[in-house]
Write a protein that holds these residues in place. Structure first.
Motif, PDB file in Angstrom:
ATOM      1  N   MET A  33       0.444  -1.121  -0.280  1.00  0.00           N
ATOM      2  CA  MET A  33       0.156   0.384  -0.515  1.00  0.00           C
ATOM      3  C   MET A  33       0.963   1.333  -0.114  1.00  0.00           C
ATOM      4  O   MET A  33       1.669   1.499   0.956  1.00  0.00           O
ATOM      5  CB  MET A  33      -0.743  -0.203   1.218  1.00  0.00           C
ATOM      6  CG  MET A  33      -1.259   1.300   1.468  1.00  0.00           C
ATOM      7  SD  MET A  33      -2.630   1.358   3.223  1.00  0.00           S
ATOM      8  CE  MET A  33      -1.964   1.287   4.276  1.00  0.00           C
ATOM      9  N   LEU A  34       0.999   1.844  -0.819  1.00  0.00           N
ATOM     10  CA  LEU A  34       1.673   3.466  -1.045  1.00  0.00           C
ATOM     11  C   LEU A  34       0.198   4.859  -0.891  1.00  0.00           C
ATOM     12  O   LEU A  34      -1.031   4.943  -0.082  1.00  0.00           O
ATOM     13  CB  LEU A  34       1.441   3.175  -2.654  1.00  0.00           C
ATOM     14  CG  LEU A  34       2.343   2.890  -2.676  1.00  0.00           C
ATOM     15  CD1 LEU A  34       2.521   3.152  -4.931  1.00  0.00           C
ATOM     16  CD2 LEU A  34       3.741   2.297  -2.613  1.00  0.00           C
ATOM     17  N   LEU A  35       1.356   5.214   0.576  1.00  0.00           N
ATOM     18  CA  LEU A  35       0.830   6.307   1.421  1.00  0.00           C
ATOM     19  C   LEU A  35       0.750   8.122   0.398  1.00  0.00           C
ATOM     20  O   LEU A  35       1.957   7.899  -0.191  1.00  0.00           O
ATOM     21  CB  LEU A  35       1.304   6.180   3.057  1.00  0.00           C
ATOM     22  CG  LEU A  35       0.160   5.189   3.709  1.00  0.00           C
ATOM     23  CD1 LEU A  35       1.308   5.020   4.598  1.00  0.00           C
ATOM     24  CD2 LEU A  35      -1.342   5.517   3.424  1.00  0.00           C
ATOM     25  N   THR A  36       0.540   8.457   0.027  1.00  0.00           N
ATOM     26  CA  THR A  36       0.868  10.074   0.268  1.00  0.00           C
ATOM     27  C   THR A  36       1.798  10.288   1.415  1.00  0.00           C
ATOM     28  O   THR A  36       0.979  10.194   2.451  1.00  0.00           O
ATOM     29  CB  THR A  36      -0.547  10.855  -0.646  1.00  0.00           C
ATOM     30  OG1 THR A  36      -0.860  10.909   0.509  1.00  0.00           O
ATOM     31  CG2 THR A  36      -1.196  10.197  -1.804  1.00  0.00           C
ATOM     32  N   LYS A  37       1.891  11.047   0.821  1.00  0.00           N
ATOM     33  CA  LYS A  37       2.863  12.059   1.911  1.00  0.00           C
ATOM     34  C   LYS A  37       2.055  13.116   3.093  1.00  0.00           C
ATOM     35  O   LYS A  37       2.073  13.160   3.935  1.00  0.00           O
ATOM     36  CB  LYS A  37       3.244  13.952   0.935  1.00  0.00           C
ATOM     37  CG  LYS A  37       4.583  14.579   2.010  1.00  0.00           C
ATOM     38  CD  LYS A  37       5.190  15.523   1.163  1.00  0.00           C
ATOM     39  CE  LYS A  37       6.179  16.508   2.351  1.00  0.00           C
ATOM     40  NZ  LYS A  37       7.362  17.070   0.949  1.00  0.00           N
ATOM     41  N   GLU A  80      -1.245  11.480   3.638  1.00  0.00           N
ATOM     42  CA  GLU A  80      -2.019  10.683   4.113  1.00  0.00           C
ATOM     43  C   GLU A  80      -0.365  10.465   5.899  1.00  0.00           C
ATOM     44  O   GLU A  80      -1.289  10.218   6.953  1.00  0.00           O
ATOM     45  CB  GLU A  80      -1.392   9.690   3.096  1.00  0.00           C
ATOM     46  CG  GLU A  80      -3.023   9.681   2.977  1.00  0.00           C
ATOM     47  CD  GLU A  80      -3.087   8.764   2.030  1.00  0.00           C
ATOM     48  OE1 GLU A  80      -4.518   8.839   0.724  1.00  0.00           O
ATOM     49  OE2 GLU A  80      -2.130   8.137   1.207  1.00  0.00           O
ATOM     50  N   LYS A  81       0.504  10.285   4.664  1.00  0.00           N
ATOM     51  CA  LYS A  81       1.764   9.490   6.269  1.00  0.00           C
ATOM     52  C   LYS A  81       1.737  11.308   7.596  1.00  0.00           C
ATOM     53  O   LYS A  81       2.039  10.526   8.405  1.00  0.00           O
ATOM     54  CB  LYS A  81       2.978   9.555   5.418  1.00  0.00           C
ATOM     55  CG  LYS A  81       3.378   8.503   4.501  1.00  0.00           C
ATOM     56  CD  LYS A  81       4.743   8.818   3.455  1.00  0.00           C
ATOM     57  CE  LYS A  81       4.940   7.458   2.400  1.00  0.00           C
ATOM     58  NZ  LYS A  81       6.261   7.600   1.697  1.00  0.00           N
ATOM     59  N   GLN A  82       1.967  12.104   6.938  1.00  0.00           N
ATOM     60  CA  GLN A  82       1.422  13.203   8.037  1.00  0.00           C
ATOM     61  C   GLN A  82       0.892  13.132   8.828  1.00  0.00           C
ATOM     62  O   GLN A  82       1.057  13.668  10.284  1.00  0.00           O
ATOM     63  CB  GLN A  82       1.819  14.841   6.763  1.00  0.00           C
ATOM     64  CG  GLN A  82       2.818  14.959   6.831  1.00  0.00           C
ATOM     65  CD  GLN A  82       4.314  15.419   7.456  1.00  0.00           C
ATOM     66  OE1 GLN A  82       4.139  15.223   8.499  1.00  0.00           O
ATOM     67  NE2 GLN A  82       5.278  14.389   6.702  1.00  0.00           N
ATOM     68  N   LEU A  83      -0.718  12.970   8.219  1.00  0.00           N
ATOM     69  CA  LEU A  83      -1.969  12.848   9.067  1.00  0.00           C
ATOM     70  C   LEU A  83      -1.685  11.325  10.193  1.00  0.00           C
ATOM     71  O   LEU A  83      -1.720  11.700  11.747  1.00  0.00           O
ATOM     72  CB  LEU A  83      -2.613  12.889   8.139  1.00  0.00           C
ATOM     73  CG  LEU A  83      -4.239  12.576   9.152  1.00  0.00           C
ATOM     74  CD1 LEU A  83      -4.843  13.178  10.170  1.00  0.00           C
ATOM     75  CD2 LEU A  83      -5.252  11.622   8.251  1.00  0.00           C
ATOM     76  N   LEU A  84      -0.736  10.460   9.610  1.00  0.00           N
ATOM     77  CA  LEU A  84      -0.796   9.387  10.675  1.00  0.00           C
ATOM     78  C   LEU A  84       0.546   9.840  11.618  1.00  0.00           C
ATOM     79  O   LEU A  84       0.386   9.622  12.370  1.00  0.00           O
ATOM     80  CB  LEU A  84      -0.281   8.308   9.527  1.00  0.00           C
ATOM     81  CG  LEU A  84      -0.492   6.668  10.423  1.00  0.00           C
ATOM     82  CD1 LEU A  84      -2.283   6.556  10.372  1.00  0.00           C
ATOM     83  CD2 LEU A  84       0.289   6.238   9.120  1.00  0.00           C
ATOM     84  N   ILE A  85       1.698  10.097  11.601  1.00  0.00           N
ATOM     85  CA  ILE A  85       1.792  10.599  12.351  1.00  0.00           C
ATOM     86  C   ILE A  85       1.337  11.463  12.985  1.00  0.00           C
ATOM     87  O   ILE A  85       1.476  11.542  14.432  1.00  0.00           O
ATOM     88  CB  ILE A  85       3.462  11.716  11.718  1.00  0.00           C
ATOM     89  CG1 ILE A  85       4.241  10.525  10.698  1.00  0.00           C
ATOM     90  CG2 ILE A  85       4.505  12.530  12.429  1.00  0.00           C
ATOM     91  CD1 ILE A  85       5.404  11.391   9.859  1.00  0.00           C
ATOM     92  N   LEU A 102       7.909   5.580  10.722  1.00  0.00           N
ATOM     93  CA  LEU A 102       7.010   6.821   9.037  1.00  0.00           C
ATOM     94  C   LEU A 102       7.744   8.191   9.084  1.00  0.00           C
ATOM     95  O   LEU A 102       7.574   8.796   7.865  1.00  0.00           O
ATOM     96  CB  LEU A 102       5.184   7.147  10.371  1.00  0.00           C
ATOM     97  CG  LEU A 102       4.563   6.246   9.309  1.00  0.00           C
ATOM     98  CD1 LEU A 102       3.188   6.204   9.895  1.00  0.00           C
ATOM     99  CD2 LEU A 102       4.308   6.032   7.780  1.00  0.00           C
ATOM    100  N   GLU A 103       8.884   7.884  10.482  1.00  0.00           N
ATOM    101  CA  GLU A 103       9.267   9.746  10.190  1.00  0.00           C
ATOM    102  C   GLU A 103      10.567   9.520   9.418  1.00  0.00           C
ATOM    103  O   GLU A 103      11.512  10.428   8.641  1.00  0.00           O
ATOM    104  CB  GLU A 103       9.797  10.213  11.418  1.00  0.00           C
ATOM    105  CG  GLU A 103       8.227  10.876  12.331  1.00  0.00           C
ATOM    106  CD  GLU A 103       9.512  10.979  13.807  1.00  0.00           C
ATOM    107  OE1 GLU A 103      10.044  10.270  14.438  1.00  0.00           O
ATOM    108  OE2 GLU A 103       8.214  11.575  14.336  1.00  0.00           O
ATOM    109  N   GLN A 104      10.858   8.367  10.020  1.00  0.00           N
ATOM    110  CA  GLN A 104      12.446   7.854   8.282  1.00  0.00           C
ATOM    111  C   GLN A 104      12.138   7.666   7.495  1.00  0.00           C
ATOM    112  O   GLN A 104      12.920   8.146   6.239  1.00  0.00           O
ATOM    113  CB  GLN A 104      12.986   5.804   9.127  1.00  0.00           C
ATOM    114  CG  GLN A 104      14.623   5.862   8.303  1.00  0.00           C
ATOM    115  CD  GLN A 104      15.319   7.072   8.439  1.00  0.00           C
ATOM    116  OE1 GLN A 104      15.521   7.878   9.808  1.00  0.00           O
ATOM    117  NE2 GLN A 104      16.444   7.464   7.545  1.00  0.00           N
ATOM    118  N   ASN A 105      10.828   7.322   6.796  1.00  0.00           N
ATOM    119  CA  ASN A 105      10.736   7.419   5.318  1.00  0.00           C
ATOM    120  C   ASN A 105      10.933   8.665   5.317  1.00  0.00           C
ATOM    121  O   ASN A 105      10.877   9.081   3.992  1.00  0.00           O
ATOM    122  CB  ASN A 105       9.023   6.499   5.552  1.00  0.00           C
ATOM    123  CG  ASN A 105       8.731   5.963   4.190  1.00  0.00           C
ATOM    124  OD1 ASN A 105       8.069   7.385   3.060  1.00  0.00           O
ATOM    125  ND2 ASN A 105       8.800   5.397   3.599  1.00  0.00           N
TER     126      ASN A 105
END
Length: 56
Positions: free
Chosen positions: A1-5, A7-12, A39-42
């Motif tokens: 599953m690929l997440l957009t930028k 989506e990653k920020q929201l998840l963080i 997620l932060e490293q990614n």
């Protein structure tokens, strides 16, 4: 599953709130911390690994 930028920020942000909760399982907090670190490293890797077009 690929997440957009976004989506990653929201998840963080959600994971940071979950980590700071007072009432919660210690096992859960360690899992949350591991996922948050990944997620932060990614996101840091994405910033560094951007390919710039050559000037030639």
């Amino acid at each position: 599953m690929l997440l957009t930028k976004k989506e990653k920020q929201l998840l963080i942000r959600v994971l940071q709130k979950e980590k700071s909760r007072v009432f919660g399982l210690k096992e859960n907090k360690s899992d949350v911390q591991e996922l948050l670190d990944k997620l932060e490293q990614n996101t840091r890797n994405e910033k560094i690994n951007k390919v710039k077009p050559s000037k030639l």
